[in-house]
Design a protein around this motif. Structure first.
Motif, PDB file in Angstrom:
ATOM      1  N   ILE A 119       0.848  -1.193   0.000  1.00  0.00           N
ATOM      2  CA  ILE A 119       0.000   0.000   0.000  1.00  0.00           C
ATOM      3  C   ILE A 119       0.887   1.249   0.000  1.00  0.00           C
ATOM      4  O   ILE A 119       1.804   1.364   0.826  1.00  0.00           O
ATOM      5  N   GLN A 123      -1.250   6.711   1.054  1.00  0.00           N
ATOM      6  CA  GLN A 123      -2.508   6.306   1.663  1.00  0.00           C
ATOM      7  C   GLN A 123      -2.471   6.545   3.174  1.00  0.00           C
ATOM      8  O   GLN A 123      -3.454   6.999   3.773  1.00  0.00           O
ATOM      9  N   ARG A 124      -1.350   6.238   3.785  1.00  0.00           N
ATOM     10  CA  ARG A 124      -1.200   6.467   5.218  1.00  0.00           C
ATOM     11  C   ARG A 124      -1.240   7.969   5.528  1.00  0.00           C
ATOM     12  O   ARG A 124      -1.893   8.410   6.480  1.00  0.00           O
ATOM     13  N   THR A 137      -6.231   4.632  10.719  1.00  0.00           N
ATOM     14  CA  THR A 137      -5.748   4.646   9.335  1.00  0.00           C
ATOM     15  C   THR A 137      -5.476   3.231   8.853  1.00  0.00           C
ATOM     16  O   THR A 137      -5.841   2.866   7.730  1.00  0.00           O
ATOM     17  N   ILE A 141      -8.249   2.148   6.162  1.00  0.00           N
ATOM     18  CA  ILE A 141      -7.666   2.487   4.860  1.00  0.00           C
ATOM     19  C   ILE A 141      -6.670   1.434   4.381  1.00  0.00           C
ATOM     20  O   ILE A 141      -6.796   0.904   3.279  1.00  0.00           O
ATOM     21  N   GLN A 145      -7.527  -2.523   1.777  1.00  0.00           N
ATOM     22  CA  GLN A 145      -6.852  -2.601   0.474  1.00  0.00           C
ATOM     23  C   GLN A 145      -5.836  -3.732   0.441  1.00  0.00           C
ATOM     24  O   GLN A 145      -5.723  -4.462  -0.553  1.00  0.00           O
TER      25      GLN A 145
END
Length: 223
Positions: A119, A123-124, A137, A141, A145
């Motif tokens: 990932i 994104q983080r 997170t 998120i 994924q």
């Protein structure tokens, strides 16, 4: 001396009902062990990427030990070795499930690690910029994924674990191969029976592969 051999289809088909009795054990060992192995894999996969060495080193040791030793040796150790430490016997079915759990758990740990690390860092950062904590997170998120990306590899591990159950006939578990051995002992039709065993394993693994392809086709796994 002229020796001719004729494949006995009648004997092959006659063995199927007896062999089918081993399929529930094969599926129970493989999927039961995989379910436990998945939980182990999540734990050690996350520990594997921990910034703290005291968490990361034990995870690496577990992964390397169980990926570096044969599953047959592991189940023999559990079934024959552990009772000497525990002071009592271990059920063969429990030993089989435990062996699949610790073995698949080591491989799933690396699948989890790879999935999480795949990932993008952005994104983080996006999650944190929205006011989410690091835990939130990851939960809302990163993990969803990563899990989608893991599914093909997890499916492949499932196929491997199903085939690994064939080794557990050595401890007397009544799975597919063991049923075949018992049947052959009374009929001596080794070629016919083992062909049916192979076809039944093939049917199970192809079914799982088909299910995974359907998930991929519908966009439920991968990117």
């Amino acid at each position: 001396m002229d020796v001719t051999f004729q494949f006995d289809w009648q004997a092959a088909f006659a063995s199927i009902p007896f062999l089918l009795e081993g399929i529930p054990y094969t599926l129970l060992i493989s999927f039961g062990g995989l379910a436990i192995g998945f939980l182990i894999g999540i734990l050690f996969g996350l520990l594997r990427i921990s910034p703290f060495a005291w968490l990361r080193i034990p995870a690496v040791a577990y992964i390397e030990i169980f990926r570096g030793t044969p599953v047959l040796v592991q189940v023999l150790f559990i079934f024959y070795g552990l009772p000497q430490l525990l002071g009592g016997p271990i059920n063969a079915l429990v030993a089989g499930i435990a062996a699949i759990a610790v073995n698949s758990g080591a491989y799933i740990s690396e699948i989890v690690r790879g999935g999480v690390q795949s990932i993008e860092r952005g994104q983080r950062e996006a999650g944190l910029s929205l006011g989410l904590s690091r835990r939130q997170t990851f939960r809302y998120i990163i993990w969803p994924q990563a899990l989608r990306r893991m599914i093909p590899a997890l499916g492949n591990q499932g196929i491997i674990s199903i085939k690994d159950t064939s080794l557990f006939s050595v401890i007397g578990v009544g799975e597919l191969v063991r049923q075949g051995q018992v049947y052959i002992a009374t009929t001596f039709n080794a070629l016919e029976v083992y062909l049916m065993v192979a076809l039944l394993y093939l049917a199970i693994t192809l079914s799982l592969s088909f299910a995974l392809r359907q998930l991929e086709r519908r966009g439920l796994v991968g990117q």
